[in-house]
Design a protein around this motif. Structure first.
Motif, PDB file in Angstrom:
ATOM      1  N   GLN A 136     -13.432  -8.532  -4.553  1.00  0.00           N
ATOM      2  CA  GLN A 136     -12.327  -9.091  -5.335  1.00  0.00           C
ATOM      3  C   GLN A 136     -11.223  -8.058  -5.533  1.00  0.00           C
ATOM      4  O   GLN A 136     -10.036  -8.376  -5.461  1.00  0.00           O
ATOM      5  CB  GLN A 136     -12.836  -9.581  -6.693  1.00  0.00           C
ATOM      6  N   LEU A 137     -11.670  -6.812  -5.784  1.00  0.00           N
ATOM      7  CA  LEU A 137     -10.701  -5.734  -5.979  1.00  0.00           C
ATOM      8  C   LEU A 137      -9.899  -5.498  -4.704  1.00  0.00           C
ATOM      9  O   LEU A 137      -8.676  -5.282  -4.761  1.00  0.00           O
ATOM     10  CB  LEU A 137     -11.421  -4.455  -6.411  1.00  0.00           C
ATOM     11  N   LYS A 138     -10.569  -5.556  -3.559  1.00  0.00           N
ATOM     12  CA  LYS A 138      -9.872  -5.389  -2.287  1.00  0.00           C
ATOM     13  C   LYS A 138      -8.847  -6.503  -2.076  1.00  0.00           C
ATOM     14  O   LYS A 138      -7.718  -6.252  -1.643  1.00  0.00           O
ATOM     15  CB  LYS A 138     -10.877  -5.391  -1.136  1.00  0.00           C
ATOM     16  N   ILE A 139      -9.268  -7.737  -2.405  1.00  0.00           N
ATOM     17  CA  ILE A 139      -8.364  -8.882  -2.241  1.00  0.00           C
ATOM     18  C   ILE A 139      -7.163  -8.737  -3.172  1.00  0.00           C
ATOM     19  O   ILE A 139      -6.005  -8.938  -2.774  1.00  0.00           O
ATOM     20  CB  ILE A 139      -9.112 -10.201  -2.529  1.00  0.00           C
ATOM     21  N   GLN A 140      -7.456  -8.371  -4.452  1.00  0.00           N
ATOM     22  CA  GLN A 140      -6.374  -8.203  -5.424  1.00  0.00           C
ATOM     23  C   GLN A 140      -5.452  -7.050  -5.041  1.00  0.00           C
ATOM     24  O   GLN A 140      -4.235  -7.137  -5.196  1.00  0.00           O
ATOM     25  CB  GLN A 140      -6.958  -7.971  -6.817  1.00  0.00           C
ATOM     26  N   THR A 141      -6.063  -5.963  -4.526  1.00  0.00           N
ATOM     27  CA  THR A 141      -5.258  -4.815  -4.094  1.00  0.00           C
ATOM     28  C   THR A 141      -4.354  -5.194  -2.927  1.00  0.00           C
ATOM     29  O   THR A 141      -3.171  -4.836  -2.894  1.00  0.00           O
ATOM     30  CB  THR A 141      -6.168  -3.641  -3.687  1.00  0.00           C
ATOM     31  N   ALA A 142      -4.928  -5.952  -1.970  1.00  0.00           N
ATOM     32  CA  ALA A 142      -4.136  -6.399  -0.827  1.00  0.00           C
ATOM     33  C   ALA A 142      -2.995  -7.306  -1.285  1.00  0.00           C
ATOM     34  O   ALA A 142      -1.860  -7.189  -0.806  1.00  0.00           O
ATOM     35  CB  ALA A 142      -5.033  -7.127   0.172  1.00  0.00           C
ATOM     36  N   ALA A 147       2.614  -8.122  -2.612  1.00  0.00           N
ATOM     37  CA  ALA A 147       3.640  -8.466  -3.614  1.00  0.00           C
ATOM     38  C   ALA A 147       4.612  -7.309  -3.809  1.00  0.00           C
ATOM     39  O   ALA A 147       5.823  -7.516  -3.968  1.00  0.00           O
ATOM     40  CB  ALA A 147       2.968  -8.825  -4.944  1.00  0.00           C
ATOM     41  N   ASN A 148       4.071  -6.083  -3.778  1.00  0.00           N
ATOM     42  CA  ASN A 148       4.920  -4.908  -3.944  1.00  0.00           C
ATOM     43  C   ASN A 148       5.885  -4.760  -2.766  1.00  0.00           C
ATOM     44  O   ASN A 148       7.062  -4.424  -2.953  1.00  0.00           O
ATOM     45  CB  ASN A 148       4.042  -3.661  -4.069  1.00  0.00           C
ATOM     46  N   GLN A 149       5.375  -5.035  -1.561  1.00  0.00           N
ATOM     47  CA  GLN A 149       6.239  -4.987  -0.378  1.00  0.00           C
ATOM     48  C   GLN A 149       7.353  -6.034  -0.469  1.00  0.00           C
ATOM     49  O   GLN A 149       8.516  -5.751  -0.162  1.00  0.00           O
ATOM     50  CB  GLN A 149       5.403  -5.217   0.886  1.00  0.00           C
ATOM     51  N   GLU A 150       6.975  -7.236  -0.909  1.00  0.00           N
ATOM     52  CA  GLU A 150       7.973  -8.300  -1.065  1.00  0.00           C
ATOM     53  C   GLU A 150       8.999  -7.932  -2.125  1.00  0.00           C
ATOM     54  O   GLU A 150      10.197  -8.188  -1.970  1.00  0.00           O
ATOM     55  CB  GLU A 150       7.279  -9.618  -1.436  1.00  0.00           C
ATOM     56  N   LEU A 151       8.499  -7.302  -3.223  1.00  0.00           N
ATOM     57  CA  LEU A 151       9.400  -6.882  -4.300  1.00  0.00           C
ATOM     58  C   LEU A 151      10.365  -5.812  -3.806  1.00  0.00           C
ATOM     59  O   LEU A 151      11.560  -5.838  -4.146  1.00  0.00           O
ATOM     60  CB  LEU A 151       8.584  -6.358  -5.482  1.00  0.00           C
TER      61      LEU A 151
END
Length: 430
Positions: A136-142, A147-151
């Motif tokens: 889950q952490l890997k999925i959330q991190t990805a 999201a950070n890249q899009e931002l």
């Protein structure tokens, strides 16, 4: 309700298998079991039985624990594997545990087996939970990275658009300034020739011709005023902002002098109360005061003496917040300037509309103007990171309130200012 455990037992000795099951039952464990003794039945049990744990004898005639454990590993099954044997020897048991076998129990110590089974199941459950959390952490991190890249892309795009908008705005203001400035010369010539025609040729003109020439003269005058107002708006938007401490008294006197004719003709009374100093761009506030005072004189009631009250004060941040003006520029005390008149006023629905450039509430024939004056006032207040509000009552007057955040400590200066009330009568202008 506890889960029923599925225990797969690899054992060819029926008596040993029965003893193992009896010992687990005696411990109070809730389980069902299945016993296999060949590779074929062992592999089928994964699909048909679905074990939670495997208890395996070390060596069988046609099968052994090492092979069984290799099958489990190759199948990528996360199942605890415990060897239960009396012949394996401690050295071999340690080697298998290093390879990944969960635990080892001797057939001579069946009473200790339930505890090892319970511990192995708990460790497997915790490991599975940790792996799920890690996944889950890997999925959330990805997702966060995406999201950070899009931002970052959005921010870069916004910055690019902001730069483009800033440059376009600069070009537009420069164009407005230059074009307005260049328009004045041909317009001046038009007005000169209109004057010549009115002086020298009016006797030869028909009544209709004279009326049309007068309309041309009025239109040219209005165009000249419009150009001048556009220039003023451009200067306010593009000029450098040099802030100075000022109490407005000098500015007001200069504006009064410029408006002498209007004040005298209408016998206007201007009252100034408590001019508290503030840090402002002086030339911009001179334009602001001029626009508001000339408006108050222009939109006066013909049957009443125009009365204009100018006053200022300091509002604490708490007092300012009580006004609910939705200011988002930080926490400050505020310098408050109000200019109140007893003119024709306006309806409440126009409180904000009057600051829109070229927006007018009256026809030119009734009250001449360009609709830029209050837009300039709003722009000046914006340049000071402030807020301006307008409140009017039809045929009862209006009040303009300006709130400028105090960036610097002015307490010492403010304490040295004596409150004064000055009634300006027409006699003072003579």
């Amino acid at each position: 309700m506890n889960k029923i455990i599925k225990i797969l037992i690899i054992e060819d000795n029926v008596i040993d298998a029965d003893l193992l099951i009896r010992q687990l039952t005696k411990s109070g464990m809730s389980f069902i079991s299945e016993v296999v003794d060949t590779r074929k039945t062992f592999e089928k049990s994964f699909e048909l039985f679905g074990p939670d744990i495997i208890l395996s004898d070390y060596s069988l005639p046609a099968f052994d624990a090492v092979t069984a454990f290799e099958i489990v590993k190759q199948s990528n099954l996360k199942i605890p594997f415990i060897i239960v044997s009396g012949t394996i020897g401690e050295e071999n048991a340690v080697k298998l545990i290093k390879l990944g076998v969960t635990d080892f129990s001797s057939k001579e110590n069946f009473p200790g087996l339930p505890q090892k089974v319970d511990r192995a199941l708990k460790e497997a459950a915790e490991k599975q939970e940790n792996e799920q959390l890690l996944e889950q952490l890997k999925i959330q991190t990805a997702a966060l990275l995406l999201a950070n890249q899009e931002l970052e892309i959005q921010n870069a795009e916004k910055e690019k658009k902001a730069v483009e908008l800033y440059n376009a705005n600069k070009e537009l203001l420069a164009f407005t300034f230059i074009s307005s400035h260049d328009l004045q010369e041909p317009l001046r010539k038009i007005q000169v020739f209109i004057s010549i025609l009115m002086e020298r040729e009016s006797k030869k003109m028909s009544v209709a011709g004279k009326n049309n020439l007068e309309r041309i003269a009025i239109a040219a005058t209005r165009m000249r005023q419009l150009i001048q107002d556009l220039l003023n708006f451009s200067r306010v938007s593009t000029s450098e902002q040099q802030f100075e401490i000022c109490d407005l008294s000098t500015i007001i006197e200069e504006v009064k002098y410029e408006l002498t004719e209007e004040i005298r003709s209408k016998e206007a009374v201007i009252k100034i109360i408590d001019l508290v100093p503030v840090k402002i761009v002086v030339f911009q506030f001179r334009q602001l005061i001029y626009s508001l005072l000339s408006n108050a004189l222009k939109f006066s009631i013909s049957s009443a003496v125009p009365r204009i009250i100018i006053k200022s004060e300091i509002l604490t941040n708490n007092d300012f917040n009580l006004l609910n003006l939705n200011y988002k520029g930080g926490k400050h005390d505020f310098w408050h300037l109000s200019i109140e008149d007893n003119g024709i006023g306006f309806e409440k629905q126009y409180n904000e509309m009057i600051f829109v450039i070229f927006k007018r509430l009256h026809q030119n024939e009734e009250y001449p103007g360009t609709g830029i004056g209050l837009a300039i006032v709003k722009k000046i207040v914006d340049n000071h990171n402030g807020i301006i509000t307008a409140d009017g009552k039809l045929n009862e007057g209006s009040v303009f309130n300006i709130y400028i955040p105090i960036q610097d400590v002015l307490n010492e200066t403010i304490q040295n200012v004596n409150s004064k009330i000055i009634d300006v009568q027409i006699s003072e202008l003579d």
